[in-house]
Design a protein around this motif. Structure first.
Motif, PDB file in Angstrom:
ATOM      1  N   LEU A 130      39.807  40.035  42.110  1.00  0.00           N
ATOM      2  CA  LEU A 130      39.904  38.598  42.369  1.00  0.00           C
ATOM      3  C   LEU A 130      40.837  37.923  41.359  1.00  0.00           C
ATOM      4  CD1 LEU A 130      38.975  36.105  43.958  1.00  0.00           C
ATOM      5  CD2 LEU A 130      37.039  35.913  42.361  1.00  0.00           C
ATOM      6  N   GLU A 131      40.753  38.350  40.118  1.00  0.00           N
ATOM      7  CA  GLU A 131      41.620  37.776  39.088  1.00  0.00           C
ATOM      8  C   GLU A 131      43.091  37.977  39.453  1.00  0.00           C
ATOM      9  OE1 GLU A 131      42.445  38.368  34.289  1.00  0.00           O
ATOM     10  OE2 GLU A 131      40.562  39.084  35.172  1.00  0.00           O
ATOM     11  N   ILE A 132      43.423  39.158  39.967  1.00  0.00           N
ATOM     12  CA  ILE A 132      44.794  39.410  40.422  1.00  0.00           C
ATOM     13  C   ILE A 132      45.110  38.554  41.643  1.00  0.00           C
ATOM     14  CG2 ILE A 132      46.380  41.148  41.362  1.00  0.00           C
ATOM     15  CD1 ILE A 132      45.832  41.668  38.483  1.00  0.00           C
ATOM     16  N   ASN A 133      44.181  38.501  42.589  1.00  0.00           N
ATOM     17  CA  ASN A 133      44.400  37.735  43.831  1.00  0.00           C
ATOM     18  C   ASN A 133      44.671  36.261  43.561  1.00  0.00           C
ATOM     19  OD1 ASN A 133      44.104  39.952  45.484  1.00  0.00           O
ATOM     20  ND2 ASN A 133      41.974  39.529  46.020  1.00  0.00           N
ATOM     21  N   LEU A 134      44.029  35.708  42.549  1.00  0.00           N
ATOM     22  CA  LEU A 134      44.160  34.279  42.271  1.00  0.00           C
ATOM     23  C   LEU A 134      45.397  33.938  41.450  1.00  0.00           C
ATOM     24  CD1 LEU A 134      40.424  33.332  41.524  1.00  0.00           C
ATOM     25  CD2 LEU A 134      41.723  33.053  43.654  1.00  0.00           C
ATOM     26  N   ASP A 135      46.109  34.977  41.014  1.00  0.00           N
ATOM     27  CA  ASP A 135      47.351  34.754  40.269  1.00  0.00           C
ATOM     28  C   ASP A 135      48.508  34.757  41.263  1.00  0.00           C
ATOM     29  OD1 ASP A 135      49.656  34.897  38.715  1.00  0.00           O
ATOM     30  OD2 ASP A 135      48.712  36.158  37.191  1.00  0.00           O
TER      31      ASP A 135
END
Length: 471
Positions: free
Chosen positions: A15-20
């Motif tokens: 999710l952290e990657i997706n939100l970047d």
């Protein structure tokens, strides 16, 4: 931490990657489902990160996309590189003109063979990421070889999904600390599920990264039990080097490699080639160093390690670093990959250790269990003699004296050919004491130069290795 908590942690990374919104790329996986992509979709917000996911299971389809493999090995480093080349080029050529300028593109790829109902196969895979570490930069690569240790295909797929998310996340967040990337690979996985036995960093941000040290870190942090280097100093996948080979191994500290070691190798190889029906074209001679000899406390002297590998490589040795202290563990490791002949060359002082019962404390069956695991099939110890410093007597397997209560066990091993005394030794080498040679090196030039190969002495002096003093 519960399994659910581990899953949530993996999804949180995805999710952290997706939100970047700056990170954008492709995920292609062949051989064990699409678990990495599934984690990103399950985490939510994947449309902001993933341009494409794909699996090409049919060989003809795969060949049409990535080109045919001459060796027909689809789980290979070359296949992985073709996948990364094509996917990264495709996504950057197509989307660079239209994506925001602060985009950092990536392509993750994996080609693996997981547990199958139809065959008993080595469950392993090649994983990698090609990634821009700042907008517009030339890409860097991180390539990993793994062994999947779970007993069913579903669990192996799940573990690969976690490793893939960890690799993508760590590549973006820890690229200035390659060792941290290594340690992050198995985050949220039990140690018995995945073994990482090769890693390679390349590209602009990793130009100063010494891949031999990074692979040593795999052993140091228990991600694998052993790593291997070719005579050219290249990191190798153990399974590829050892597969169906007759293996002759010489264990030592090699600080430094001396002419005594060379004579041990020569004599051992002569005897090994005399084994009935051995295919001499498939003999692999290994110089093996244990992690215990490389560490002081928990600290590794990087320069010392590289010096030892370099010296062995100059003499044409394939080098193995392992965390196996006991010989039967080393034999069990080799048996993963070959059922051919195994030979281990050791000095008679090491035979003393092997016949010491306290050496096997903690092993339920003690010395009997250890010997049962060391000598079940096609395994021999080749024993190199020494000279008694007091009496100048040659101590060989014929006059070696084990503890009295183990005499019968010793005779049994000797009579059945498990213990083989080396003959035709160069007795002029028997006075060489590697520990004493190291001590003399640290005093500067001297007689030690005659006790090591000439190329090694020149290397030690010119590069001031092993504490050499030029005073």
């Amino acid at each position: 931490m519960s399994d659910r908590e581990k899953i949530q942690k993996t999804l949180q990374k995805a999710l952290e990657i997706n939100l970047d919104i700056c990170k954008y790329g492709t995920i292609v996986e062949i051989g064990a489902g699409q678990e990495v992509a599934r984690n990103f979709f399950q985490a939510g917000g994947a449309a902001g990160t993933i341009a494409k996911t794909m699996s090409a299971y049919d060989m003809q389809v795969s060949d049409d996309i990535y080109g045919a493999e001459e060796t027909k090995r689809y789980v290979s480093r070359s296949r992985l590189m073709k996948m990364l080349d094509r996917e990264y080029t495709a996504v950057t050529d197509l989307l660079t003109p239209t994506r925001p300028r602060n985009t950092t593109f990536f392509s993750y790829a994996a080609t693996v063979t997981a547990k199958s109902y139809l065959q008993k196969n080595e469950c392993h895979g090649w994983l990698g990421i090609r990634v821009q570490l700042y907008p517009g930069a030339a890409p860097s690569d991180i390539i990993v070889h793994v062994r999947m240790l779970d007993n069913d295909g579903g669990a192996q797929q799940e573990a690969l999904g976690v490793v893939g998310v960890n690799l993508i996340h760590a590549a973006f967040h820890h690229f200035t600390q390659p060792k941290k990337i290594i340690e992050a690979l198995v985050d949220d996985l039990e140690p018995c599920r995945i073994e990482v036995d090769l890693i390679n960093f390349s590209g602009p941000y990793f130009e100063e990264t010494e891949n031999r040290l990074m692979n040593l870190h795999l052993v140091h942090k228990n991600l694998t039990h052993a790593i291997m280097f070719s005579p050219e100093g290249e990191v190798q996948v153990p399974s590829e080097l050892l597969y169906k080979k007759n293996i002759l191994v010489i264990r030592g500290t090699y600080t430094p490699l001396t002419k005594l070691h060379l004579d041990m190798k020569k004599c051992g190889e002569e005897h090994f080639k005399e084994v009935d029906n051995i295919d001499t074209s498939k003999i692999l001679v290994l110089a093996e160093i244990t992690m215990a000899s490389l560490t002081v406390g928990d600290v590794i002297d990087d320069a010392d390690f590289l010096a030892r590998v370099d010296m062995l490589n100059t003499q044409g040795y394939t080098v193995m670093i392992s965390n196996y202290l006991r010989y039967f563990r080393l034999r069990q490791y080799f048996r993963r990959y070959t059922n051919q002949q195994l030979g281990m060359i050791l000095g008679i002082s090491n035979l003393d250790l092997i016949f010491t019962e306290d050496y096997y404390i903690g092993l339920e069956g003690g010395i009997l269990e250890a010997f049962a695991k060391l000598f079940p099939d096609n395994t021999r110890l080749y024993i190199y003699p020494i000279k008694s410093p007091e009496q100048e007597e040659l101590i060989t397997i014929d006059n070696f004296k084990p503890p009295k209560k183990l005499q019968h066990l010793f005779e049994y091993c000797k009579e059945n050919g498990y213990l083989v005394g080396l003959e035709n030794v160069d007795e002029s080498m028997l006075h060489i004491n590697p520990s004493q040679v190291l001590s003399e090196i640290q005093k500067g030039r001297g007689k030690w130069e005659d006790q090591v190969p000439e190329s090694i002495s020149k290397m030690i002096i010119s590069k001031r290795l092993l504490g050499y003093s030029a005073r």
